[in-house]
Design an enzyme around this catalytic site. Structure first.
Site, PDB file in Angstrom:
ATOM      1  CE1 TYR A 103     -23.709 -53.402  33.924  1.00  0.00           C
ATOM      2  CE2 TYR A 103     -23.494 -55.257  35.434  1.00  0.00           C
ATOM      3  CZ  TYR A 103     -23.747 -53.917  35.212  1.00  0.00           C
ATOM      4  OH  TYR A 103     -24.016 -53.100  36.277  1.00  0.00           O
TER       5      TYR A 103
ATOM      6  CG  ASP B 182     -27.167 -59.682  30.877  1.00  0.00           C
ATOM      7  OD1 ASP B 182     -28.309 -59.240  30.670  1.00  0.00           O
ATOM      8  OD2 ASP B 182     -26.298 -59.061  31.539  1.00  0.00           O
TER       9      ASP B 182
ATOM     10  CE  LYS C  26     -29.816 -51.349  34.165  1.00  0.00           C
ATOM     11  NZ  LYS C  26     -28.750 -52.237  33.757  1.00  0.00           N
TER      12      LYS C  26
HETATM   13  C1  LIG Z   1     -27.769 -52.959  34.356  1.00  0.00           C
HETATM   14  C2  LIG Z   1     -27.304 -54.255  33.826  1.00  0.00           C
HETATM   15  C3  LIG Z   1     -26.937 -55.300  34.686  1.00  0.00           C
HETATM   16  C4  LIG Z   1     -26.902 -55.149  36.187  1.00  0.00           C
HETATM   17  O1  LIG Z   1     -28.139 -54.919  36.740  1.00  0.00           O
HETATM   18  P1  LIG Z   1     -28.419 -54.009  38.061  1.00  0.00           P
HETATM   19  O2  LIG Z   1     -29.890 -54.092  38.165  1.00  0.00           O
HETATM   20  O3  LIG Z   1     -27.860 -52.656  37.800  1.00  0.00           O
HETATM   21  O4  LIG Z   1     -27.715 -54.676  39.204  1.00  0.00           O
HETATM   22  C5  LIG Z   1     -26.545 -56.510  34.102  1.00  0.00           C
HETATM   23  N1  LIG Z   1     -26.503 -56.667  32.771  1.00  0.00           N
HETATM   24  C6  LIG Z   1     -26.849 -55.686  31.918  1.00  0.00           C
HETATM   25  C7  LIG Z   1     -26.789 -55.935  30.449  1.00  0.00           C
HETATM   26  C8  LIG Z   1     -27.253 -54.448  32.411  1.00  0.00           C
HETATM   27  O5  LIG Z   1     -27.572 -53.469  31.556  1.00  0.00           O
END
Ligand SMILES: *Cc1c(COP(=O)(O)O)cnc(C)c1O
Length: 371
Positions: free
Chosen positions: A99, A170, A195
């Site tokens: 990311y 992640d 998300k």
């Molecule tokens: C959006 C996202 C992040 C970061 O998260 P935020 O809530 O925008 O700070 C990290 N990893 C992935 C895979 C993401 O899609």
């Protein structure tokens, strides 16, 4: 209990004199101290802990089959807190398509304290060659962005266990409902709750979930409480509310994601579809083993280059042209222009977050845009 039940019941830690079925938002920043100096209510000051946040952390722990969770004010602060917990001079191995926000953190904020090798983690046999004396962690992101690459967590956990490294994953694209990295050997799971967990594009949040409590995890908890990048009680309330429908939302995202991927795969104007649920996906077999569904994220390469990709994202009507993912509404973006001039993302790539609208309407929209 099963995820559907845990999602609805395991955050209800609250007992009130008014017998609320839904826990209220607790805005108090400070809590009464007992005569003997203790805090029998369980909370002292709301940066350290708060009833809504404790409930959120409890549900996330249960859904990810972990031992404890820390909720943060964003996905980025969740990841950053983990990097901050590593001793200065440590070396990390991460995916070359990590990311971009985390890549940026590591290359700027941590440039003087941590060293990183960005490699292709789908090439399992080459990973051990990058492990050095000061390597402490392998950071995996699966499925990855924007090519939806799948990393074999069981295979990597064999490496991290052998070398005594932390395996962090992640798991944002999968949500806690489609894959549980801890059950596959990960030590720490990270989510951007912004998300799928939030799911309605109206709250920012992040989380870390640990497989076991340890001195290292205490350091992470300390960074959360002393650093203070905590979600507000209202953020926690919204996330708890969202989580109750997460298992059912994920079913809808998976169903729509698969149907749109299959439609796009046979479309003559589409050069390639990246969706782990398609048998043609390079790591489809691994995805089948470690995920219970393939989610609502997919990317496509359109014939005709960057201009055609931009034309398509401007021509669809139901898919909002916006970044982010995991909401009930479908989103679309020309990824290379989001990532900037030094991106390695193909110029004809379109990233799609498939929402929960009716699939017939989504397909009809793509049909007119590609025509
Ligand atoms: C959006 C996202 C992040 C970061 O998260 P935020 O809530 O925008 O700070 C990290 N990893 C992935 C895979 C993401 O899609």
């Amino acid at each position: 209990m099963k995820p559907e039940t845990l999602a609805i019941h395991s955050g209800n830690l609250y007992e009130s004199s008014t017998k609320d079925v839904t826990p209220p938002i607790n805005l108090s920043t400070t809590f009464f101290r007992d005569e003997d100096g203790g805090y029998s209510g369980g909370h002292m000051y709301s940066r350290v802990s708060n009833p809504n946040r404790s409930a959120l952390e409890q549900v996330l722990t249960n859904l990810e089959k972990g031992a404890d969770a820390c909720a943060f004010s964003s996905g980025n602060t969740a990841g950053m807190s983990l990097f901050q917990a590593l001793a200065p001079g440590s070396h990390i191995i991460a995916a070359d398509d990590m990311y971009w926000g985390f890549k940026k953190q590591l290359q700027s904020i941590f440039a003087d304290t941590l060293t990183i090798d960005f490699i292709d983690l789908t090439d399992i046999d080459r990973i051990s060659g990058y492990i050095k004396e000061n390597t402490v962690m392998i950071w995996v992101e699966t499925p990855s962005n924007p090519l939806l690459k799948i990393t074999d967590l069981v295979a990597i956990s064999a490496i991290t266990k052998k070398h005594n490294l932390i395996l962090a994953c992640d798991s944002t694209f999968a949500s806690p409902c489609l894959q549980n990295p801890i059950s596959l050997g990960a030590d720490i799971v990270m989510h951007s709750s912004t998300k799928y967990i939030g799911g309605h594009s109206d709250v920012l949040g992040g989380a870390l979930i640990t497989a076991k409590k340890s001195a290292f995890w205490e350091k992470v908890r300390n960074i959360q409480q002393i650093g203070g990048a905590v979600p507000s009680p209202f953020d926690c309330f919204l996330l708890l509310r969202s989580i109750k429908t997460l298992p059912y939302r994920m079913r809808g995202h998976c169903e729509n994601g698969m149907a749109l991927a299959q439609y796009l795969e046979q479309h003559p104007k589409v050069e390639a579809v990246f969706y782990p649920g398609l048998p043609a996906h390079a790591q489809h077999e691994i995805a089948r083993q470690q995920m219970t569904g393939f989610g609502g994220m997919l990317s496509i390469l359109v014939k005709g280059g960057a201009d055609e990709a931009r034309r398509v994202v401007n021509t669809v009507k139901l898919f909002a042209q916006a970044t982010s993912l995991g909401g009930v509404e479908s989103l679309i973006e020309h990824r290379a222009s989001v990532e900037g001039p030094d991106t390695k993302t193909p110029q004809n790539l379109i990233r799609i977050s498939v929402g929960l609208e009716h699939i017939d309407d989504l397909i009809a929209d793509f049909n007119q845009a590609l025509a």
